[in-house]
Design an enzyme around this catalytic site. Structure first.
Site, PDB file in Angstrom:
ATOM      1  N   ALA A   1      -5.020  10.923  22.428  1.00  0.00           N
ATOM      2  CA  ALA A   1      -3.914  11.164  21.493  1.00  0.00           C
ATOM      3  C   ALA A   1      -4.271  10.910  20.034  1.00  0.00           C
ATOM      4  O   ALA A   1      -3.392  10.976  19.179  1.00  0.00           O
ATOM      5  CB  ALA A   1      -2.667  10.360  21.862  1.00  0.00           C
ATOM      6  N   ALA A   2      -5.553  10.671  19.729  1.00  0.00           N
ATOM      7  CA  ALA A   2      -5.925  10.499  18.320  1.00  0.00           C
ATOM      8  C   ALA A   2      -5.620  11.762  17.528  1.00  0.00           C
ATOM      9  O   ALA A   2      -5.120  11.698  16.402  1.00  0.00           O
ATOM     10  CB  ALA A   2      -7.406  10.135  18.208  1.00  0.00           C
ATOM     11  N   GLY A   3      -5.900  12.920  18.120  1.00  0.00           N
ATOM     12  CA  GLY A   3      -5.591  14.181  17.448  1.00  0.00           C
ATOM     13  C   GLY A   3      -4.096  14.389  17.281  1.00  0.00           C
ATOM     14  O   GLY A   3      -3.640  14.910  16.255  1.00  0.00           O
ATOM     15  N   ASP A   4      -3.327  13.968  18.275  1.00  0.00           N
ATOM     16  CA  ASP A   4      -1.870  14.086  18.175  1.00  0.00           C
ATOM     17  C   ASP A   4      -1.331  13.180  17.079  1.00  0.00           C
ATOM     18  O   ASP A   4      -0.437  13.569  16.312  1.00  0.00           O
ATOM     19  CB  ASP A   4      -1.233  13.728  19.513  1.00  0.00           C
ATOM     20  CG  ASP A   4      -1.754  14.601  20.640  1.00  0.00           C
ATOM     21  OD1 ASP A   4      -1.548  15.820  20.572  1.00  0.00           O
ATOM     22  OD2 ASP A   4      -2.375  14.065  21.574  1.00  0.00           O
TER      23      ASP A   4
END
Length: 260
Positions: free
Chosen positions: A202-205
């Site tokens: 979820a780093a990209g989210d």
């Protein structure tokens, strides 16, 4: 985006099952508008299976379920939310036909369309040409352009390839190397805060949500990328997807601590 301070309306499709009810409750708990989260009477709610290695890197397998049935017709019914939106933030876990329709709807209303092209796939010209901003990571960039952004020079070449295909602005996320920005012929790599990664899920989210929130709040693109870098950096210090997404106050603190 909601935790980063933006008012958010979510458009998607869930099943009439426990996962769907839990999803709806979680969205509402984060003050997210759910009037356009449609319930499918037959298909189950989509789920993701996440494997994390000892370095915090992840592999994700998604069973899309009901969200794979999100249709352009349903998107039309969500037009009132788009009419009042500052940003239309999209990703590719919804059907490509629906993503393409959402881009067209946003363009008709003068709402900037931002696409996180995950999971990456080939995109038709009408999608790319309708984007204000695209935010691929390293592997997605390579799939879209054939260029691996292993250096700033290669990142610029890949970003220019996307601009040449019609995208207005490009931000390539580079993990702990930060993010590479190409805007109106000017490029820069904006470093990310150094953090000990526990789980990169979820780093990209986190990055994309914070980026959209900052742009809606009036930040310049460069300021928004710096803010989003901080959100992504905070997310990798925690396990899980939704539990790892940071709140506005902690993003602001890290952003202030790392500002040049």
């Amino acid at each position: 985006a909601a935790r980063a301070g933006a008012p958010v309306t979510f458009v998607g499709r869930i099943g009439a099952d426990d996962f769907g009810r839990e999803t709806l409750s979680a969205l509402e708990g984060d003050r997210i508008g759910t009037e356009y989260v449609f319930v499918d009477p037959d298909l189950p709610t989509g789920v993701a299976f996440i494997l994390v290695d000892e370095d915090g890197e992840n592999t994700i397998v998604v069973a899309s379920g009901a969200n794979a049935a999100l249709s352009p017709v349903q998107l039309e019914s969500s037009a009132p939310a788009l009419d009042r939106a500052g940003i239309c933030l999209l990703q590719l876990e919804s059907p490509l036909a629906s993503v393409s329709h959402a881009v067209a709807m946003a363009n008709e209303r003068g709402v900037p369309a931002v696409l996180n092209p995950a999971p990456a796939q080939d995109l038709p010209p009408e999608v790319l040409e309708g984007l204000f901003l695209i935010t691929p990571n390293e592997s997605e960039t390579e799939i879209l352009t054939g260029i691996r952004p292993d250096s700033d020079a290669e990142a610029r070449r890949a970003a220019q390839a996307l601009v040449d295909r019609g995208v207005e602005f490009v931000v390539i996320t580079l993990g702990d190397r930060g993010a590479f920005l190409l805007a109106q012929g000017r490029s820069a790599r904006l470093p990310a805060p150094s953090m000990d990664a526990t789980d990169t899920t979820a780093a990209g989210d986190a990055f994309n949500g914070a980026l959209a929130a900052a742009l809606c709040g009036g930040s310049s693109l460069e300021e928004a990328v710096g803010f989003a870098n901080c959100a992504g950096a905070l997310s990798v210090t925690r396990k899980g997807a939704q539990p790892s997404l940071p709140e506005r106050a902690e993003i602001d603190r890290l952003n202030a601590d790392t500002a040049p």
